[in-house]
Design a protein around this motif. Structure first.
Motif, short mmCIF file in Angstrom:
data_model
loop_
_atom_site.label_atom_id
_atom_site.label_comp_id
_atom_site.label_asym_id
_atom_site.label_seq_id
_atom_site.Cartn_x
_atom_site.Cartn_y
_atom_site.Cartn_z
N GLU A 449 0.87 -1.29 0.06
CA GLU A 449 0.17 -0.02 0.22
C GLU A 449 0.97 1.21 0.36
OE1 GLU A 449 -3.47 1.82 2.68
OE2 GLU A 449 -2.70 0.09 2.77
N LEU A 469 -4.47 -0.72 -5.83
CA LEU A 469 -4.61 -0.32 -4.07
C LEU A 469 -5.97 -0.71 -3.98
CD1 LEU A 469 -3.21 1.13 -1.53
CD2 LEU A 469 -4.10 4.06 -3.12
N ARG A 473 -7.12 -2.71 -0.52
CA ARG A 473 -7.47 -2.38 0.40
C ARG A 473 -8.44 -3.41 0.68
NH1 ARG A 473 -7.69 4.58 0.82
NH2 ARG A 473 -5.51 4.55 1.64
#
Length: 788
Positions: A449, A469, A473
């Motif tokens: 990340e 990303l 997540r």
């Protein structure tokens, strides 16, 4: 203007901003609390010029957001950001600026001689010297014209008030510490001294150089077209388009649009959604051994040509013409834009780039690997080729399931790319993927990340990095954070289906099923031939208990794209409808398409036939021979639940505890417990030790408090099972009742690798402690579950 009068006017404007129940202002003013004086003076000047301005005059250190702030930020037509030596270090100002940038509403102003942070330099900032104690008159005129453009006003016919700021002289400033967030100086002076004005733009541009594009102007580059049916040219055109977008962003251009519709009429509507000012269109024509490149730059709204040019390249392998095309676009739209950095002139590079941008399978990456190896051999100093080669190797290992084959080679390519420099966004992105594929702990997601964020800061339009990303997540359980990243990506390319699909997946994980289902149905109506969306809709229909809809969606997906997921979903539908022969055929088809281990094939067939003994025998054989940590963990948890099903909790506890240990590097310790942990705790409770189950319940309750990272549809069912095992049947029934009201449905045969326990009405299943409860039976009847 006296402070009391200013406060009264502000209260009046706040009341006037309530339009149709919504908070609305022309301008949202973002600033650092140390710049309160600047913010107040500029707000007063803009209000006097006829605008409504919202700014939070009560900011304190460490605090920022309220519902009111977020409402005005979203609804404002302009986000005016005051960059200063304080603001560039403020995460709040950066976040608000990101909203403005990503929605096309950003108008930046730079004080103190600072440049905007990386990630915000692709939009020109009006640089202002207010060292004389006031906002310069000429700067204010330029600013109001930029705001007028954003508001769709004719800058030549705006009110006279826009042409100069208000006139009262400012009092002496107070320090922020002394004044708090109250007024620091009054409205702007009448006789404002001329000041040094410059535009701070992309990193390589000198401070005083202004280009021809108006502040905030944006462009898009649709895929270059190829005249003729030359497949190799089509691949070149795809990669060339992606490469030009990235290199134009490096030169300071605000470039939008990534995944364009195929049909011309759909593409035209898509460009309208982007809100750009210019469109750069290209066509490649084959003329003997040469290639002719036709490029047109047109106004997005007027559709009038701004410039058109042709360039011929006599080589099919050496593309020196790419730099010339970039230079010509820059000369037309921004004559003083910074010079292009390193530009690959190798056709193989662009063909490979097209493959890795749009790669759908391992074959694409394998082809790209060969091409990148050629490029690096011809030019060992091509940093971008080294970075993307590392990404390609990691992707091949990820697809194959063997995460060690090319780890060292990928790492070496990364080191070379970072050492060469000039391809920071691609290098950080590739390093993030390297962390993800070759890391062996949950913290690898944190490392990935961080590098993805670096990649995006270096190039805010790096859609690969934004997509990854979002997925990282989701894997970390940060579903609300994933949705924010999806929205940022969709602001750049509204019809990006991969991102839209994963956004819907995050909504589902948060329990917002109605919104997710509605969003997916709307997308499928808009794009009926979206195969991935059809499969996803089928999976939702299965969990809704709507097998007819699921079968219809699977059939449609199969006609578009025959993949293993279609067969896996079909096996679930047929098994739940009692069509065992069809279910077995679907399992075989899945195995043919995916290479599924024969042991899992046999296990699935045993489960749908209700042959628990045969299924368990297969799992025992699998546990005995499997040594790969992740694969062994899967076999152990499946076998552990099978032992629970057969009322043998001692081996269940041992197997599930081992599975949890093997999986701990992939587990989010701040999230809800993992399945293997729940299995071990249930087994312990049945052996008389309820402490592990109670400890896990406490973890569930802590995770519940973080609603943006909690999967109620999945986690709550496990929580209910723990409540039942610890003797609190009423609490468990309350939990299940809430789940059912929220739309929870569970197929009686889910056919995942540990789903025997999900036959919810089976007296030996996950809810064995509840099946005799009348209230539980009523709930199961409500959702049409199998009766015990």
């Amino acid at each position: 203007m006296p402070a009391a009068a200013r406060g009264a006017r502000t209260r009046f404007l706040l009341a006037a901003w309530r339009r149709d129940g919504q908070d609305v202002a022309d301008i949202f003013l973002s600033y650092s609390r140390e710049d309160a004086g600047r913010a107040e003076a500029l707000s007063d000047a803009l209000v006097a010029a006829g605008y409504t301005v919202w700014w939070d005059r009560k900011l304190t250190a460490g605090e920022r957001y309220s519902e009111e702030t977020e409402s005005f930020l979203k609804s404002a037509r302009v986000v005016l950001v005051l960059w200063s030596r304080f603001a560039v270090n403020s995460v709040w100002v950066r976040d608000e600026a990101a909203v403005g940038r990503d929605t096309g509403k950003l108008v930046p102003v730079a004080f103190d001689g600072v440049e905007p942070p990386i990630g915000f330099r692709q939009i020109q900032a009006l640089a202002v010297d207010d060292s004389a104690g006031a906002f310069p008159e000429d700067s204010f005129r330029i600013l109001t014209k930029a705001i007028a453009r954003k508001l769709g006003q004719d800058v030549d016919t705006t009110p006279d008030a826009l042409q100069s700021p208000p006139t009262p002289a400012p009092p002496a400033r107070k320090t922020a510490a002394a004044a708090g967030r109250g007024p620091i100086f009054a409205a702007l002076a009448a006789a404002l001294a001329a000041a040094i004005i410059y535009f701070a733009v992309a990193p390589s541009r000198t401070a005083k150089e202004a280009d021809a594009m108006p502040p905030g102007a944006a462009l898009t580059v649709p895929p270059f077209e190829v005249e003729g049916a030359n497949a190799s040219l089509a691949g070149l055109a795809t990669g060339l388009t992606h490469g030009m977008r990235a290199m134009l962003r490096e030169r300071g251009f605000d470039v939008r649009g990534y995944q364009f519709p195929d049909r011309a009429e759909d593409a035209s509507a898509f460009i309208g959604k982007l809100g750009v000012d210019y469109v750069v269109r290209g066509t490649i024509v084959e003329i003997g051994d040469a290639l002719l490149y036709n490029v047109d730059i047109v106004g997005a709204k007027s559709e009038r040509a701004v410039a058109s040019f042709q360039m011929q390249e006599n080589s099919r392998t050496d593309l020196a013409i790419v730099r010339r095309i970039l230079d010509r676009i820059a000369e037309t739209l921004a004559p003083k834009a910074p010079a292009a950095g390193p530009v690959s002139e190798d056709a193989d590079f662009y063909i490979a780039l097209g493959l890795v941008e749009d790669a759908a399978n391992q074959t694409d990456f394998a082809a790209a690997r060969t091409l990148f190896e050629r490029v690096m051999k011809r030019d060992p100093n091509d940093a971008r080729a080294h970075a993307l080669y590392a990404y390609t190797l990691a992707s091949i290992d990820r697809y194959s399931g063997d995460s060690r084959t090319s780890g060292e080679a990928a790492g070496a390519a990364l080191e070379r790319a970072l050492a060469l420099g000039g391809a920071d966004s691609d290098a950080y992105f590739a390093r993030a993927v390297h962390h993800y594929v070759y890391g062996d702990d949950f913290a690898r997601l944190d490392r990935a990340e961080e590098d993805l964020k670096r990649a995006i800061r270096s190039d805010p339009g790096n859609m690969r990095a934004l997509r990854w990303l979002m997925n990282v997540r989701i894997q970390k359980g940060d579903y609300a954070g994933a949705i924010k990243i999806a929205d940022r990506a969709l602001a750049l390319s509204p019809d990006y289906r991969d991102v839209q699909g994963n956004r819907i997946s995050a909504q589902l994980s948060l329990g917002d099923r109605d919104a997710a289902r509605g969003a997916l149905d709307a997308l499928l109506e808009e794009t009926p031939d979206w195969a991935w969306g059809r499969r996803f809709r089928a999976s939702i229909a299965i969990t809704d208990g709507d097998f007819d809809r699921a079968r219809s969606e699977i059939s449609r997906a199969e006609s578009l794209d025959a993949v293993g997921w279609n067969a896996e979903l079909l096996a679930v539908v047929e098994a739940n409808d009692g069509s065992l022969a069809a279910a077995r055929a679907a399992i075989d088809l899945q195995a043919d398409r995916t290479g599924l281990d024969p042991a899992w094939v046999a296990y699935k067939k045993a489960i749908i036939a209700g042959d628990v003994a045969a299924g368990h025998a297969v799992l025992k054989e699998l546990v005995a021979r499997e040594t790969r940590p992740r694969q062994r963990a899967q076999a152990l948890v499946a076998s552990g639940f099978m032992n629970l099903y057969e009322n043998d909790p001692a081996p269940a506890r041992e197997q599930c505890a081992e599975s949890a240990r093997l999986s701990q590097n992939d587990a989010n310790r701040e999230g809800p417990p993992e399945l293997a942990e729940v299995c071990a705790a249930i087994a312990a409770a049945r052996l008389g030790d309820a402490a592990p189950a109670k400890a896990l319940m406490a973890r569930f309750e802590r995770a519940r408090a973080r609603a943006d990272q909690y999967r109620p549809y999945w986690s709550e069912s496990l929580y209910a099972a723990l409540q039942a095992e610890t003797g609190d049947s009423e609490a468990a029934l309350d939990t299940i009742d809430a789940l059912v009201k929220g739309g929870w449905r569970t197929p009686k045969t889910a056919l995942c690798r540990h789903c025997v326990h999900l036959s919810v009405a089976d007296p030996r299943g996950l809810f064995a402690r509840l099946v005799d409860e009348p209230r539980y039976r009523a709930l199961m009847a409500t959702i049409g579950a199998e009766k015990p």
